[in-house]
Design a protein around this motif. Sequence first.
Motif: not given
Length: 260
Positions: A13-16, A18
């Motif tokens: 989540k923190e590094h987004e 994919e």
Amino acid sequence: MGNSASDVIKMIKEHEVEWVDVRFTDPRGKWQHLSMCAEVIDEDVLEEGFMFDGSSIEGWKAINESDMILRPDLDAVYMDPFSATPMMILVCNIVEPGDGSLYNRDPRSTSVRAEAYLKSTGIGDTIYVGPEPEFFMFDDVKFEDGYDRSGFKIDDIELPTNTGRDYDMGNMGHRPRAKGGYFPVAPVDSCVDIRGEMVATMMEMGLPMDKHHHEVAAAQHELGITFGTLTETADRVQVYKYVVQQVAHAYGKTATFMPK
């Protein structure tokens, strides 16, 4: 304390992130991978692993017993700096689905078992390994093995075979003589910046690096990676090889770790 599954979810989540790239090592020592959509990654799959077909990996399972599990080591997590979109690398052991044991033909699992065996003997607690991976970078590599011919041809601007070659911008003549690559400065050493980018990228990924230099042969190079435990270092060498080949490729060169 090592990472938990919830820690890895937070990192995603923190590094987004994919894509979560699930990687393992085949019997030849080459990294293999499959890319999972980050949306399907949860704590259960991180703890239990990913099912996959091991029958198409050379030297592994027969088709009638192909099911295997890729179980991530949650302490072996890297962000891939080469992906066009944010991608996390999860390094995995191969696990037998029947009894949950580590697969005996998986190189990484062999390393994990070796460390556990050492502890069980009481001889020592930790195996430290300090490798020195060397590689060549070439501008052009050709090889073939057909019905009417077989052979290979390599080329690089540093090779002594190019002393009389015509280049569009002229032949500058700065190149190592045979076995003379240890350690002339640039312009004889033509890859200072390339190696520097390799080391910087590895440090960005968390590898403990300390130097880089030209090696004895023309087009031969080495980057300094410091010691670590056996499995930890094995993972780092896989990252090392991946980064070297990716950065070389970005500069229009090809890197090989084949024997010199």
